[in-house]
Every structure is written in structure tokens, then in C-alpha cells.
Enzyme design. Sequence first.
Site: not given
Length: 250
Positions: A10, A12, A95, A97, A167, A173, A213
Amino acid sequence: MSRKLMIAGNWKLHLTVEEAVSLAGEIASGLMREDLDILVIPGFLALEPVALSLSSSPVLVGGQNIFWEDQGAYTAEVSGPQLKAAGARYVLIGHSERRQYFNETEKTCRLRLEAALKAGLRPILCVGETLAERESGQAEGVLESQLSGGLAGLEAGQMDQVTIAYEPVWAIGTGLTASEEQAAQAHAYIRGWIGARFDKDVANSTRILYGGSVNPANAAGLLNQPEVDGALVGGASLSAESFLGIIQAA
Ligand code: PGA
């Protein structure tokens, strides 16, 4: 059980079109494994150029999001038919985010999932708990509500198009990875949930990716867990060397 491992990158909000095409080329030329599904998920602007550049490679391309209407007065949105025509085969949905910064809800995830299926795209529904939710013992409750909302009303026969990505938000991240045991436990919960909601065959054939990660050093341990069917990789997918390293470790 025939679940083919997938390693997905991904990208991003990173890379210009030129950089994205160049990275896709490096990944395609360094790819040594044909037994896995490899997916790259560029930003929208780079999606079609990347898909065109990969047309003679087994590397697949996906979108980072999808709007639920096919067309109309919806400034800045991107639809399923547009993604499909640009060369996407998969699309991320929900996702963390998007959930965290862009008001994604179970209802909008469900609408996007429907739009993906209608357009002939394979949705990857992302689920996962925050650190506060994990520490207060709510991790499974969060997964249950994200799964039941995102898959509401879906029929068992449609699940062969659907991938789930677990996730944990606290591992995205941050450099913190779920331990192999934590990942195995969450994946087992998700598979159990799918079995109860649909049936055992659907549970056994649904691909569940781990994300958060993942890097070349921790990939083998995570991917060795029998319930982990691949990885959704963010930061480490932005260099061909580390992305290929994860693929090699799988
Ligand atoms: P990360 O991102 O690998 O940088 O943690 C994973 C993701 O958000 O899909």
C-alpha cells in the site's frame, strides 16, 4: 484449504507517477516467486500508468479506495468502473487511516464493498483495533463490529471475492508489530467469526492478510502462522529491496 498467499504493498500518499512506475518496474524485474499473488496499490494518479507498465508482469494493481456511486456530481471521488478501466483488480476498503481521518464508518465500508463487487473488483476489507481498545479488552468486539458492518447482508457465495486484512492500528507505521501470537490469535478470531457468519468452507477459503509494520526481518515469523495468508505492507513496500525481501521471506 487452498489459500494462496498475497503480499500487497500500500503506497498510500507517496510517490509521483514517475516514481511509482519506476518502483513497479523494479519490483516486477526482481520478482522471483510465482507461487504468491503480488499486489501494488499506488495512489489514484499513478494507478493506470503503473497497471500499463505491469501489463506483461504477474504483479497486480489495486486502488486505495472506491466511491459507491458509478458516476455523477461527486467531485474528487473515484468510482468502481473508473478503477476497473484503469487496470485495478483489487481495492482497499476501510483502511484505518480512512476510518481515523476521513470519517469512514461501517456503513460507508459496506457501500464501498458493494460497489467493488458490482464493478468486478476484489475488495480488501481492513479491520483492526486501536491500542486503547486492545488495552481495555475490546479488540475482539471491535473486529466483530467492523466485520459485521462491513459484510452486512453479504451472501456466502460472494465471499470468494473478499479478502480481509487484519491491521491493528497501533502497529501501523509505528514500527510496533503484533507478535506472532497476537496476529495468530486475531486471525483465528476473524476466521472463526467468518465460519459462524457464513460457513466453514467460506472460513477456510477466505484470505486474511496481516498488516502493521511488516518488514523483511519479521515477515517470515508472521507469515508462518497458519492463519496468516499474506501481508499488507505500507512503509516497507516503498523500496523494491524491502518489498522483495518480504516476498522472499514468505
Ligand atoms: P505499515 O502500514 O506497514 O507502514 O505499518 C501498513 C498499512 O497501513 O497497510
